[in-house]
Scaffold this motif. Structure first.
Motif, PDB file in Angstrom:
ATOM      1  N   SER A  90      -6.543   9.801  -2.193  1.00 55.26           N
ATOM      2  CA  SER A  90      -6.183   9.498  -3.583  1.00 55.26           C
ATOM      3  C   SER A  90      -7.408   9.483  -4.486  1.00 55.26           C
ATOM      4  O   SER A  90      -7.302   9.596  -5.703  1.00 55.26           O
ATOM      5  CB  SER A  90      -5.454   8.157  -3.671  1.00 55.26           C
ATOM      6  N   HIS A 104      -0.133   5.835  -0.300  1.00 59.42           N
ATOM      7  CA  HIS A 104      -0.951   5.597  -1.489  1.00 59.42           C
ATOM      8  C   HIS A 104      -2.245   6.393  -1.454  1.00 59.42           C
ATOM      9  O   HIS A 104      -2.947   6.473  -2.452  1.00 59.42           O
ATOM     10  CB  HIS A 104      -1.265   4.106  -1.624  1.00 59.42           C
ATOM     11  N   PRO A 147      -1.853   2.051   4.468  1.00 59.97           N
ATOM     12  CA  PRO A 147      -0.820   2.514   3.527  1.00 59.97           C
ATOM     13  C   PRO A 147      -1.093   3.948   3.097  1.00 59.97           C
ATOM     14  O   PRO A 147      -1.610   4.211   2.024  1.00 59.97           O
ATOM     15  CB  PRO A 147      -0.958   1.536   2.366  1.00 59.97           C
TER      16      PRO A 147
END
Lengths: 272, 272
Positions: free
Chosen positions: A246, A120, A117
């Motif tokens: 992130s 994210h 993903p």
């Protein structure tokens, strides 16, 4: 897509005397294929040829490499294509044969599933495992990757997929399977690859793309503190493209405009 | 003696997905066999098991290793026996599988012929090629040997068989296919193997033998100047045993009593 391999265009069996196995005496490329086409194939073959040159391995012809790659690339869907070129079979001992006949090994593997993903962002921690420094090998995507294996063993125990790798002298080198970039405003920085690390194809594409996007690209010595001060952090490789980070250790990063623009230009992720 | 190989006790074919080939993710031993018996086999298997432990590769059973080695060892004459243990076949990527099934590869090769004229001593030059430093890998006889291959390429161009390898920080590490020792009176010195280099089986035997011969064994940091001041210089490996060095760069050495006594005790050369 099933795994499928060929060795010198034939059956998938490697001679146990192959110097790739015996000494890591070879190079590899990992490439993204979609519907039979390899992304950035010219750049991969260019790096492979340059690596063979540095190791004094005879460069297989471009025609031969493309033929063997094409034969293993599925005509439909996405796949990861890997090519290994070794110095071929040797007699006993480190000394290369006078007239080496390189081995070409090509395989396809299913696309990573589930697709990480990326929007994210990648969660990353600094590895205890370090990379030794040797300018003679720096930049090459050679087969001697035990340090990366040990880093992945460490990450597995820590429950993480990706780690930040430092050199034994404490400089930032890369992520475990990616190059790493930090942006400061419109300045896009990545560690120099002069003592260790791999000169990634996607790294090159990012550096080349900056000019087109009004960004300033820089290769320099970086330490972890530099990354922690960055506005954006992202990692790159030829399969997954440009992916935002992130989190690095205890520092959290948003997905910023520089990462988004580069990801939009170089394909793959950041938005979905 | 012809070359003969087995993979996991069967046909001599390695899976192209084997991590030994892909990443140098494995270890090897090179051993001397005479009339079916392997010299120092216990020490080789002990080092192999210790190496597997450090890399988190499951250690094959002692019975299995001895069985596969015996099957490839010719019953008559001398031969060089090599065993490679890899982490086995993996899926794509550096991350080791949860449940690795090691690959065991065993082969025999003819004894080096003509037998190097050891009594005259080994002529050696300091290599430009350096060894990167990484304490996590130091001592292991792992498969990532591209630096040694590059050193041998350099020596080939210079018309030499054996070279002295320094680390990137300038310390003496070893010869290209041997450990190196310098004696000063009854003091027998060899470089520490804590940042790079291989902890050789014959190196261990020399260190252990010193006490029996009234010699003092020392592992320490050494540079080239230390070697040039030595009374005697010799190199060691499990196949060729203890061999005097007759020349390092421009410095000439005689074959002295320390080298002769160690060679007499540990078999092979120095006198013939």
């Amino acid at each position: 897509v099933q795994s499928a391999w060929s060795v010198n265009g034939g059956a998938a069996a490697v001679d146990p005397r192959d110097r790739g196995l015996a000494y890591g005496d070879g190079l590899f490329e990992t490439m993204a294929a979609t519907d039979g086409a390899i992304r950035w194939l010219d750049y991969h073959l260019e790096r492979l040829a340059a690596g063979c040159g540095r190791l004094a391995i005879p460069v297989p012809t471009d025609v031969e490499l493309r033929r063997q790659i094409a034969a293993q690339t599925p005509p439909r869907g996405r796949a990861v294509i890997k090519i290994i070129v070794t110095r071929g079979i040797g007699t006993r001992g480190y000394r290369p044969p006078d007239d080496p006949a390189p081995t070409i090994i090509v395989g396809s593997a299913p696309w990573p599933s589930p697709d990480p993903p990326s929007a994210h962002g990648v969660v990353m921690a600094t590895c205890e495992t370090r990379l030794g420094e040797n300018p003679q090998l720096a930049g090459l995507k050679h087969l001697c990757r035990l340090e990366h294996v040990l880093a992945q063993l460490e990450l597995k125990q820590r429950g993480l997929d990706e780690g930040l790798l430092l050199s034994t002298s404490g400089h930032v080198v890369s992520a475990t399977s990616n190059n790493v970039f930090a942006s400061f405003g419109s300045r896009v920085c990545t560690p120099r690859i002069d003592r260790c690390g791999v000169r990634g194809v996607m790294r090159r594409l990012v550096l080349e793309s900056c000019a087109h996007l009004g960004l300033e690209a820089q290769e320099l010595d970086m330490d972890v503190a530099d990354l922690l001060r960055a506005d954006e952090l992202f990692v790159t490789n030829a399969v997954m493209g440009v992916r935002p980070v992130s989190r690095l250790d205890d520092t959290v990063y948003g997905v910023g405009p520089v990462t988004r623009r580069l990801a939009a230009r170089l394909g793959t992720v950041a938005g979905d």
